[in-house]
Design a protein around this motif. Structure first.
Motif, PDB file in Angstrom:
ATOM      1  N   LEU A 174      -0.368   0.386 -10.848  1.00 42.13           N
ATOM      2  CA  LEU A 174      -1.263   0.132  -9.746  1.00 42.13           C
ATOM      3  C   LEU A 174      -1.311  -1.093  -9.059  1.00 42.13           C
ATOM      4  N   THR A 175      -1.021  -2.209  -9.649  1.00 40.76           N
ATOM      5  CA  THR A 175      -0.946  -3.517  -8.880  1.00 40.76           C
ATOM      6  C   THR A 175       0.290  -3.597  -7.909  1.00 40.76           C
ATOM      7  N   LYS A 176       1.360  -2.910  -8.290  1.00 42.44           N
ATOM      8  CA  LYS A 176       2.510  -2.962  -7.545  1.00 42.44           C
ATOM      9  C   LYS A 176       2.135  -2.104  -6.100  1.00 42.44           C
ATOM     10  N   SER A 177       1.451  -0.792  -6.436  1.00 35.10           N
ATOM     11  CA  SER A 177       1.083   0.057  -5.183  1.00 35.10           C
ATOM     12  C   SER A 177       0.080  -0.756  -4.312  1.00 35.10           C
ATOM     13  N   VAL A 178      -0.832  -1.519  -4.982  1.00 37.29           N
ATOM     14  CA  VAL A 178      -1.881  -2.551  -4.004  1.00 37.29           C
ATOM     15  C   VAL A 178      -0.707  -3.230  -3.175  1.00 37.29           C
ATOM     16  N   ASN A 179      -0.133  -3.960  -3.815  1.00 36.66           N
ATOM     17  CA  ASN A 179       0.733  -4.929  -3.107  1.00 36.66           C
ATOM     18  C   ASN A 179       1.630  -4.394  -2.047  1.00 36.66           C
ATOM     19  N   PHE A 180       2.256  -3.271  -2.222  1.00 32.23           N
ATOM     20  CA  PHE A 180       3.083  -2.361  -1.360  1.00 32.23           C
ATOM     21  C   PHE A 180       2.247  -1.965  -0.093  1.00 32.23           C
ATOM     22  N   VAL A 181       0.954  -1.661  -0.265  1.00 32.34           N
ATOM     23  CA  VAL A 181       0.161  -1.186   0.954  1.00 32.34           C
ATOM     24  C   VAL A 181      -0.460  -2.464   1.465  1.00 32.34           C
ATOM     25  N   LYS A 182      -0.805  -3.501   0.757  1.00 29.56           N
ATOM     26  CA  LYS A 182      -1.324  -4.562   1.588  1.00 29.56           C
ATOM     27  C   LYS A 182      -0.022  -5.360   2.309  1.00 29.56           C
ATOM     28  N   ASP A 183       1.096  -5.223   2.016  1.00 31.63           N
ATOM     29  CA  ASP A 183       2.272  -5.874   2.951  1.00 31.63           C
ATOM     30  C   ASP A 183       2.278  -4.718   4.198  1.00 31.63           C
ATOM     31  N   ALA A 184       2.316  -3.388   4.028  1.00 30.19           N
ATOM     32  CA  ALA A 184       2.190  -2.397   5.122  1.00 30.19           C
ATOM     33  C   ALA A 184       1.092  -2.855   6.177  1.00 30.19           C
ATOM     34  N   HIS A 185       0.212  -3.009   5.502  1.00 29.78           N
ATOM     35  CA  HIS A 185      -0.994  -3.176   6.134  1.00 29.78           C
ATOM     36  C   HIS A 185      -0.917  -4.568   7.170  1.00 29.78           C
ATOM     37  N   GLU A 186      -0.615  -5.548   6.475  1.00 34.26           N
ATOM     38  CA  GLU A 186      -0.390  -6.862   7.414  1.00 34.26           C
ATOM     39  C   GLU A 186       0.687  -6.809   8.227  1.00 34.26           C
ATOM     40  N   GLU A 187       1.999  -6.026   8.068  1.00 34.53           N
ATOM     41  CA  GLU A 187       2.752  -5.879   9.124  1.00 34.53           C
ATOM     42  C   GLU A 187       2.137  -5.054  10.243  1.00 34.53           C
ATOM     43  N   MET A 188       1.405  -4.176  10.035  1.00 32.49           N
ATOM     44  CA  MET A 188       0.880  -3.221  11.012  1.00 32.49           C
ATOM     45  C   MET A 188      -0.088  -4.180  12.025  1.00 32.49           C
ATOM     46  N   GLU A 189      -0.725  -5.084  11.391  1.00 26.20           N
ATOM     47  CA  GLU A 189      -1.926  -5.749  11.696  1.00 26.20           C
ATOM     48  C   GLU A 189      -1.144  -6.766  12.768  1.00 26.20           C
ATOM     49  N   ASP A 244      -1.567   4.869  23.303  1.00 22.41           N
ATOM     50  CA  ASP A 244      -0.994   4.378  21.881  1.00 22.41           C
ATOM     51  C   ASP A 244      -1.630   3.704  21.218  1.00 22.41           C
ATOM     52  N   GLN A 245      -2.369   2.408  22.215  1.00 26.15           N
ATOM     53  CA  GLN A 245      -3.169   1.582  21.334  1.00 26.15           C
ATOM     54  C   GLN A 245      -4.373   2.027  20.963  1.00 26.15           C
ATOM     55  N   GLU A 246      -4.976   3.097  21.596  1.00 23.28           N
ATOM     56  CA  GLU A 246      -6.174   3.651  21.356  1.00 23.28           C
ATOM     57  C   GLU A 246      -5.920   4.363  19.805  1.00 23.28           C
ATOM     58  N   LEU A 247      -4.852   5.087  19.634  1.00 27.90           N
ATOM     59  CA  LEU A 247      -4.427   5.906  18.523  1.00 27.90           C
ATOM     60  C   LEU A 247      -4.276   5.057  17.192  1.00 27.90           C
ATOM     61  N   ILE A 248      -3.682   3.678  17.328  1.00 31.30           N
ATOM     62  CA  ILE A 248      -3.556   2.786  16.427  1.00 31.30           C
ATOM     63  C   ILE A 248      -4.668   2.547  15.721  1.00 31.30           C
ATOM     64  N   VAL A 249      -5.899   2.435  16.492  1.00 30.08           N
ATOM     65  CA  VAL A 249      -7.226   1.786  15.820  1.00 30.08           C
ATOM     66  C   VAL A 249      -7.623   2.752  14.622  1.00 30.08           C
ATOM     67  N   PRO A 250      -7.683   4.044  14.660  1.00 29.28           N
ATOM     68  CA  PRO A 250      -8.269   4.875  13.522  1.00 29.28           C
ATOM     69  C   PRO A 250      -6.855   4.886  12.590  1.00 29.28           C
ATOM     70  N   CYS A 251      -5.655   4.752  13.034  1.00 34.88           N
ATOM     71  CA  CYS A 251      -4.836   4.714  11.971  1.00 34.88           C
ATOM     72  C   CYS A 251      -4.480   3.194  10.989  1.00 34.88           C
ATOM     73  N   LEU A 252      -4.861   2.440  11.650  1.00 35.90           N
ATOM     74  CA  LEU A 252      -5.019   0.966  10.723  1.00 35.90           C
ATOM     75  C   LEU A 252      -6.175   1.314   9.862  1.00 35.90           C
ATOM     76  N   ALA A 253      -7.426   1.918  10.383  1.00 38.42           N
ATOM     77  CA  ALA A 253      -8.469   1.956   9.670  1.00 38.42           C
ATOM     78  C   ALA A 253      -8.386   3.108   8.240  1.00 38.42           C
ATOM     79  N   VAL A 254      -7.370   3.915   8.350  1.00 37.73           N
ATOM     80  CA  VAL A 254      -6.835   4.560   7.505  1.00 37.73           C
ATOM     81  C   VAL A 254      -6.230   3.999   6.246  1.00 37.73           C
TER      82      VAL A 254
END
Length: 367
Positions: A186-201, A245-255
Motif C-alpha cells: 500500500l505504501t508503494k501504491s501511495v508513492n506511485f500515485v503521489k509521484d504521478a499527481h505531482e508530475e501532473m500538477e 483542454d485546460q478546463e477538462l484537466i481540473v476535474p481530472c486532477l481532482a480525481v
C-alpha cells in the motif's frame, strides 16, 4: 633454433592443447547450470505451496530462508572469484562449484514452497518475487561468466554478483506477516500515485508540458518544423493545451487527488485496525488498491497534448470505477467501522468529478 627453446615451445603448445578441452568442459558445465537455473525460475514463477501436515512455524521459516540466502550469497562470491581470474578451475573443480550453487538455489526455492497460502497471498507474492530475483540473478551471473573472458578489461563490470548479494541481504528485512506485507504494498501504491499527481500538477502549473524538449532543436534548426511534422515529432499546435483542454484537466486532477487520499486513508486503516489473522481481507484490499496506480498513469498520460477528450473520459471512468471498488472492498472489511463517513463522502466527490468530465466531453461523444 636452440634445442632447449624448441622443447619449451613444444611444452607450451602441449599445455595449450590440453587446456582447451578442459576449458570447453568447464564452459559446458556452466552452460548446464545456467539452463537448470532458468528452469527453476520458470518453476518458481508458477509453483504452488507444498502442503505439509506440520503446523507452520513462522520463526523457523524466516530463519531458514535467511540462512539459505546467506549461503546463496556466499556461492555467488565463490563463483565470481574463481571464474574471474586465471587459471580457470579444472572441470572437476567446476563441477563441484556448480553442484554447490545448484544445491543452494534448490534449498532456497524449497523453503519458499513451504510457505502456506493461508499465510497470505500478498506475503507469498513478496517472498516469491525475492526468490525469483535471487535465482534469476544467479542465472545471469553464470551466463555472464560464460561470455566474459577471465581478466578481460570489462571483467569487473560484467562479472558482478552485486545484484544477487544485495537481494540476498534484503531477505532479512522482508515483512514477516501478511499485514506487514500489505502495508508495504500500500505504501508503494501511495508513492506511485503521489509521484504521478505531482508530475501532473507541475505540467499544469508550467502550462507547457513539453517545456525544453524542442527548444534546442528549434534554435539550431529554425526551419525544421516541416521535418518534425514528417518524422512524427510534436508540431507547435500539439504541445500546448487549448482552453477546453485546460478546463477538462481540473476535474481530472481532482480525481487523481482523490485517488491519493483514498490510498492514504486505506493504508492508515490497515495500519491501525488491520488484524494479522484476517489475511483474505487484507489480500483483497491490496489487490484492488494495486489497480489504482496503473489507472492513474493511464489518465495522466491521456491529458498530455494533443489531448483526445474521448480517451480522457474513458480513462477517467476506468479510474473512478477502480476507486469505487476499492472503497467498497475496504468498507466491507474489518478495518472500517460502521460509523465511518469518509467513504461515502469520497465516493460522492469522485462521482461529482466524473459527472463534470462527462459534461465537458459530451460534445466529443456526439460528434
Amino acid at each position: 633454433m636452440v634445442p632447449g627453446a624448441r622443447r619449451t615451445e613444444m611444452a607450451s603448445t602441449a599445455v595449450a592443447a590440453t587446456s582447451a578441452p578442459a576449458e570447453a568442459q568447464s564452459s559446458e558445465q556452466l552452460r548446464r547450470l545456467a539452463a537448470e537455473l532458468r528452469l527453476l525460475v520458470a518453476q518458481v514463477r508458477v509453483g504452488e505451496a507444498r502442503e505439509t501436515p506440520e503446523e507452520f512455524d513462522r520463526e523457523r521459516f524466516w530463519r531458514r530462508l535467511n540462512e539459505a540466502a546467506v549461503i546463496v550469497a556466499g556461492e555467488a562470491t565463490t563463483l565470481t572469484t574463481v571464474f574471474s581470474r586465471s587459471p580457470l578451475p579444472s572441470p572437476q573443480e567446476t563441477q563441484g562449484i556448480c553442484e554447490q550453487v545448484h544445491a543452494a538455489i534448490k534449498a532456497l526455492t524449497a523453503i519458499y514452497y513451504s510457505l502456506p497460502k493461508d499465510q497470505g497471498i500478498t506475503l507469498r507474492k513478496l517472498v516469491r518475487g525475492t526468490t525469483l530475483d535471487i535465482v534469476d540473478g544467479m542465472a545471469q551471473l553464470v551466463e555472464v561468466l560464460l561470455i566474459a573472458p577471465a581478466q578481460s578489461p570489462e571483467n569487473n563490470a560484467l562479472i558482478s554478483y552485486n545484484s544477487v548479494w544485495v537481494t540476498c541481504q534484503q531477505v532479512s528485512q522482508m515483512p514477516r506477516d501478511n499485514k506487514a506485507a500489505a502495508l508495504l504494498m500500500l505504501t508503494k501504491s501511495v508513492n506511485f500515485v503521489k509521484d504521478a499527481h505531482e508530475e501532473m500538477e507541475q505540467a499544469v502549473e508550467e502550462c507547457d508540458p513539453y517545456s525544453g524538449l524542442l527548444s534546442d532543436s528549434e534554435e539550431d534548426h529554425p526551419d525544421s518544423h516541416n521535418v518534425e511534422d514528417v518524422l512524427g515529432f510534436p508540431s507547435n499546435r500539439d504541445v500546448y493545451w487549448s482552453e477546453e483542454d485546460q478546463e477538462l484537466i481540473v476535474p481530472c486532477l481532482a480525481v487523481v487527488r482523490a485517488s491519493k487520499a483514498c490510498l492514504k486513508k486505506i493504508r492508515i486503516l490497515v495500519a491501525e485496525n488491520g488484524k494479522k489473522d484476517q489475511v483474505a481481507q487484507l489480500d483483497d484490499i491490496v489487490d484492488i488498491s494495486e489497480e489504482i496506480s496503473p489507472s492513474v498513469d493511464d489518465l495522466a498520460l491521456s491529458i498530455y497534448p494533443p489531448m483526445c477528450h474521448l480517451t480522457v473520459r474513458i480513462n477517467s471512468a476506468k479510474l473512478v470505477s477502480v476507486l469505487r471498488k476499492a472503497l467498497e472492498v475496504t468498507k466491507a472489511s474489518h478495518v472500517t467501522q460502521p460509523e465511518d463517513s469518509w467513504i461515502p463522502l469520497l465516493i460522492n466527490a469522485v462521482d461529482h468529478c466524473m459527472n463534470k468530465i462527462k459534461e465537458l466531453t459530451q460534445r466529443e461523444i456526439e460528434l
